[in-house]
Scaffold this motif. Structure first.
Motif, PDB file in Angstrom:
ATOM      1  N   PRO A   1      36.615  16.601  18.805  1.00 55.91           N
ATOM      2  CA  PRO A   1      37.750  15.689  19.056  1.00 55.91           C
ATOM      3  C   PRO A   1      37.912  14.611  17.994  1.00 55.91           C
ATOM      4  O   PRO A   1      37.704  13.440  18.234  1.00 55.91           O
ATOM      5  N   TYR A   2      38.264  15.009  16.785  1.00 53.49           N
ATOM      6  CA  TYR A   2      38.729  14.088  15.763  1.00 53.49           C
ATOM      7  C   TYR A   2      37.701  13.019  15.381  1.00 53.49           C
ATOM      8  O   TYR A   2      38.044  11.887  15.091  1.00 53.49           O
ATOM      9  N   GLY A   3      36.413  13.353  15.413  1.00 50.84           N
ATOM     10  CA  GLY A   3      35.399  12.442  14.909  1.00 50.84           C
ATOM     11  C   GLY A   3      35.144  11.215  15.755  1.00 50.84           C
ATOM     12  O   GLY A   3      34.640  10.203  15.260  1.00 50.84           O
ATOM     13  N   LEU A   4      35.457  11.265  17.041  1.00 52.62           N
ATOM     14  CA  LEU A   4      35.161  10.127  17.901  1.00 52.62           C
ATOM     15  C   LEU A   4      33.658   9.925  18.017  1.00 52.62           C
ATOM     16  O   LEU A   4      32.902  10.876  18.250  1.00 52.62           O
ATOM     17  N   ALA A   5      33.215   8.669  17.910  1.00 50.76           N
ATOM     18  CA  ALA A   5      31.790   8.377  18.031  1.00 50.76           C
ATOM     19  C   ALA A   5      31.342   8.283  19.481  1.00 50.76           C
ATOM     20  O   ALA A   5      30.153   8.364  19.777  1.00 50.76           O
ATOM     21  N   GLU A   6      32.302   8.111  20.417  1.00 50.26           N
ATOM     22  CA  GLU A   6      31.946   7.964  21.835  1.00 50.26           C
ATOM     23  C   GLU A   6      32.653   9.025  22.664  1.00 50.26           C
ATOM     24  O   GLU A   6      33.454   8.705  23.569  1.00 50.26           O
ATOM     25  N   PRO A   7      32.409  10.319  22.411  1.00 57.61           N
ATOM     26  CA  PRO A   7      33.159  11.365  23.127  1.00 57.61           C
ATOM     27  C   PRO A   7      32.885  11.381  24.631  1.00 57.61           C
ATOM     28  O   PRO A   7      33.774  11.719  25.407  1.00 57.61           O
ATOM     29  N   ALA A   8      31.672  11.005  25.078  1.00 65.28           N
ATOM     30  CA  ALA A   8      31.356  11.042  26.507  1.00 65.28           C
ATOM     31  C   ALA A   8      32.208  10.040  27.284  1.00 65.28           C
ATOM     32  O   ALA A   8      32.686  10.328  28.394  1.00 65.28           O
ATOM     33  N   GLU A   9      32.406   8.874  26.709  1.00 64.98           N
ATOM     34  CA  GLU A   9      33.218   7.848  27.369  1.00 64.98           C
ATOM     35  C   GLU A   9      34.665   8.322  27.500  1.00 64.98           C
ATOM     36  O   GLU A   9      35.287   8.176  28.563  1.00 64.98           O
ATOM     37  N   PHE A  10      35.194   8.895  26.435  1.00 65.82           N
ATOM     38  CA  PHE A  10      36.553   9.415  26.505  1.00 65.82           C
ATOM     39  C   PHE A  10      36.648  10.571  27.487  1.00 65.82           C
ATOM     40  O   PHE A  10      37.619  10.680  28.243  1.00 65.82           O
ATOM     41  N   ALA A  11      35.657  11.468  27.490  1.00 62.92           N
ATOM     42  CA  ALA A  11      35.681  12.637  28.370  1.00 62.92           C
ATOM     43  C   ALA A  11      35.781  12.220  29.831  1.00 62.92           C
ATOM     44  O   ALA A  11      36.557  12.788  30.606  1.00 62.92           O
ATOM     45  N   ARG A  12      34.991  11.238  30.217  1.00 62.25           N
ATOM     46  CA  ARG A  12      34.998  10.782  31.612  1.00 62.25           C
ATOM     47  C   ARG A  12      36.365  10.201  31.983  1.00 62.25           C
ATOM     48  O   ARG A  12      36.923  10.523  33.038  1.00 62.25           O
ATOM     49  N   SER A  13      36.907   9.358  31.118  1.00 65.66           N
ATOM     50  CA  SER A  13      38.198   8.742  31.398  1.00 65.66           C
ATOM     51  C   SER A  13      39.310   9.785  31.469  1.00 65.66           C
ATOM     52  O   SER A  13      40.159   9.750  32.369  1.00 65.66           O
ATOM     53  N   ALA A  14      39.299  10.740  30.535  1.00 62.64           N
ATOM     54  CA  ALA A  14      40.360  11.737  30.489  1.00 62.64           C
ATOM     55  C   ALA A  14      40.327  12.657  31.701  1.00 62.64           C
ATOM     56  O   ALA A  14      41.376  13.016  32.256  1.00 62.64           O
ATOM     57  N   ALA A  15      39.134  13.070  32.135  1.00 65.17           N
ATOM     58  CA  ALA A  15      39.025  13.942  33.303  1.00 65.17           C
ATOM     59  C   ALA A  15      39.565  13.257  34.554  1.00 65.17           C
ATOM     60  O   ALA A  15      40.254  13.872  35.372  1.00 65.17           O
ATOM     61  N   HIS A  16      39.262  11.979  34.705  1.00 61.99           N
ATOM     62  CA  HIS A  16      39.755  11.242  35.878  1.00 61.99           C
ATOM     63  C   HIS A  16      41.278  11.127  35.842  1.00 61.99           C
ATOM     64  O   HIS A  16      41.950  11.275  36.876  1.00 61.99           O
ATOM     65  N   GLN A  17      41.826  10.882  34.671  1.00 63.42           N
ATOM     66  CA  GLN A  17      43.284  10.763  34.573  1.00 63.42           C
ATOM     67  C   GLN A  17      43.976  12.102  34.802  1.00 63.42           C
ATOM     68  O   GLN A  17      45.086  12.147  35.341  1.00 63.42           O
ATOM     69  N   LEU A  18      43.330  13.200  34.408  1.00 58.22           N
ATOM     70  CA  LEU A  18      43.941  14.511  34.627  1.00 58.22           C
ATOM     71  C   LEU A  18      44.035  14.825  36.118  1.00 58.22           C
ATOM     72  O   LEU A  18      44.994  15.465  36.565  1.00 58.22           O
ATOM     73  N   ARG A  19      43.058  14.380  36.908  1.00 62.10           N
ATOM     74  CA  ARG A  19      43.150  14.610  38.362  1.00 62.10           C
ATOM     75  C   ARG A  19      44.360  13.896  38.941  1.00 62.10           C
ATOM     76  O   ARG A  19      45.066  14.439  39.790  1.00 62.10           O
ATOM     77  N   ALA A  20      44.643  12.693  38.478  1.00 63.74           N
ATOM     78  CA  ALA A  20      45.841  11.984  38.942  1.00 63.74           C
ATOM     79  C   ALA A  20      47.103  12.712  38.483  1.00 63.74           C
ATOM     80  O   ALA A  20      48.093  12.787  39.220  1.00 63.74           O
ATOM     81  N   THR A  21      47.081  13.272  37.273  1.00 59.47           N
ATOM     82  CA  THR A  21      48.218  14.048  36.780  1.00 59.47           C
ATOM     83  C   THR A  21      48.472  15.252  37.670  1.00 59.47           C
ATOM     84  O   THR A  21      49.626  15.584  37.992  1.00 59.47           O
ATOM     85  N   ALA A  22      47.405  15.935  38.081  1.00 60.45           N
ATOM     86  CA  ALA A  22      47.548  17.120  38.931  1.00 60.45           C
ATOM     87  C   ALA A  22      48.229  16.774  40.251  1.00 60.45           C
ATOM     88  O   ALA A  22      49.004  17.583  40.786  1.00 60.45           O
ATOM     89  N   ALA A  23      47.979  15.583  40.770  1.00 57.91           N
ATOM     90  CA  ALA A  23      48.625  15.178  42.023  1.00 57.91           C
ATOM     91  C   ALA A  23      50.106  14.904  41.815  1.00 57.91           C
ATOM     92  O   ALA A  23      50.924  15.142  42.713  1.00 57.91           O
ATOM     93  N   ARG A  24      50.487  14.424  40.631  1.00 55.01           N
ATOM     94  CA  ARG A  24      51.900  14.138  40.365  1.00 55.01           C
ATOM     95  C   ARG A  24      52.696  15.406  40.088  1.00 55.01           C
ATOM     96  O   ARG A  24      53.914  15.423  40.265  1.00 55.01           O
ATOM     97  N   TYR A  25      52.020  16.462  39.619  1.00 55.04           N
ATOM     98  CA  TYR A  25      52.708  17.703  39.261  1.00 55.04           C
ATOM     99  C   TYR A  25      52.042  18.887  39.976  1.00 55.04           C
ATOM    100  O   TYR A  25      51.461  19.766  39.323  1.00 55.04           O
ATOM    101  N   PRO A  26      52.118  18.918  41.295  1.00 55.13           N
ATOM    102  CA  PRO A  26      51.397  19.967  42.035  1.00 55.13           C
ATOM    103  C   PRO A  26      51.932  21.373  41.795  1.00 55.13           C
ATOM    104  O   PRO A  26      51.220  22.349  42.045  1.00 55.13           O
ATOM    105  N   ASP A  27      53.162  21.494  41.313  1.00 57.60           N
ATOM    106  CA  ASP A  27      53.759  22.821  41.113  1.00 57.60           C
ATOM    107  C   ASP A  27      53.843  23.217  39.645  1.00 57.60           C
ATOM    108  O   ASP A  27      54.533  24.184  39.301  1.00 57.60           O
TER     109      ASP A  27
END
Length: 280
Positions: free
Chosen positions: A163-189
């Motif tokens: 992912p583009y040379g990020l030094a803190e990929p674990a921190e980004f991974a956790r945040s992105a996964a949580h936000q994707l779950r909220a996205t799934a609720a907004r676009y269930p279909d």
């Protein structure tokens, strides 16, 4: 169903449309501005009689199919489409998927940030717009297929590029996964969202673990460090501006004035995406 408000809204939207905008001749015998009722009916694939009754506040409640046809014929914006549904007593269902089209004003804003690297993310973490400094800092996105511009794939899937040379990929991974779950609720279909989640669950144990937590509250990542292959570490502040009407976010990376990272960004703004390690 508010028949009178619906009638007035339809009439006002009809009268604002230039016939040429929908491919119709202007003619010389138009006594009122905009489209004729029969023209709207034809564009919406409904009868002229029924549309006339809608504008006269005498028609029964229109179906969702009719409302979709009217929204298309009258060239309604997303906000106007939702308003139309509420007036008709049929609140719209969830949108079919995350919007990917970026407003021209946002694209113009990207170009007006010469000292900041900026990208626009869709609700599925796809990079859908960027400025030149972002391409120099991270990667030349224009050279990538759409699939490879998705940060979630780049973060979790082992066969994807890092992912583009990020030094803190674990921190980004956790945040992105949580936000994707909220996205799934907004676009269930949305097939796009469902396919992405399925792909990540199948290909990444880390994503599956984060997904199983059911967390949706993501802590903002205020600072990031990029490891540029030629310049080295570049520490940046990370600010996110929500583009609420499109469910998109602009991420802006800036360096502290006077810092080595600020000088590194200045250098990148000059050299762009060209490879400085390749002889000319």
């Amino acid at each position: 169903m508010d028949r009178r408000e619906l009638a007035g809204f339809l009439r006002s939207r009809r009268e604002r449309i230039d016939p040429a905008d929908v491919g119709l001749p202007a003619g010389t015998r138009r006594r009122t501005p905009g489209l004729r009722r029969e023209e709207v009916a034809q564009l919406a694939f409904i009868s002229t009689e029924y549309y006339t009754r809608l504008e006269q506040a005498r028609a029964p409640r229109p179906s969702r199919e009719v409302l979709a046809g009217l929204a298309r014929a009258l060239r309604l914006s997303d906000v106007e489409r939702v308003h139309l549904h509420h007036l008709a007593g049929a609140p719209p269902g969830p949108p079919p998927g995350p919007p990917r089209e970026v407003r021209q004003s946002i694209l113009d804003l990207l170009d007006r940030l010469p000292q900041a690297a900026a990208i626009v993310l869709s609700a599925t973490f796809e990079i859908i717009a960027w400025n030149g400094l972002a391409a120099a800092l991270m990667e030349d996105f224009s050279a990538l297929p759409r699939r490879d511009r998705n940060l979630l794939r780049r973060t979790f899937l082992p066969d994807a590029a890092p992912p583009y040379g990020l030094a803190e990929p674990a921190e980004f991974a956790r945040s992105a996964a949580h936000q994707l779950r909220a996205t799934a609720a907004r676009y269930p279909d949305s097939p796009e969202v469902a396919d992405l989640i399925r792909e990540l669950l199948t290909g990444s144990e880390e994503f599956a673990r984060l997904w199983a937590s059911h967390d949706v509250c993501a802590q903002p990542v205020l600072c990031k460090t990029f490891h540029h292959p030629l310049i080295g570490p570049i520490a940046v502040n990370c600010d996110v501006l929500d583009i609420a009407d499109r469910d998109q976010r602009m991420v802006i990376y800036t360096a502290t004035p006077g810092s080595p990272s600020a000088e590194a960004l200045r250098l990148l703004s000059v050299v762009g995406t060209q490879r400085m390690d390749v002889p000319g």
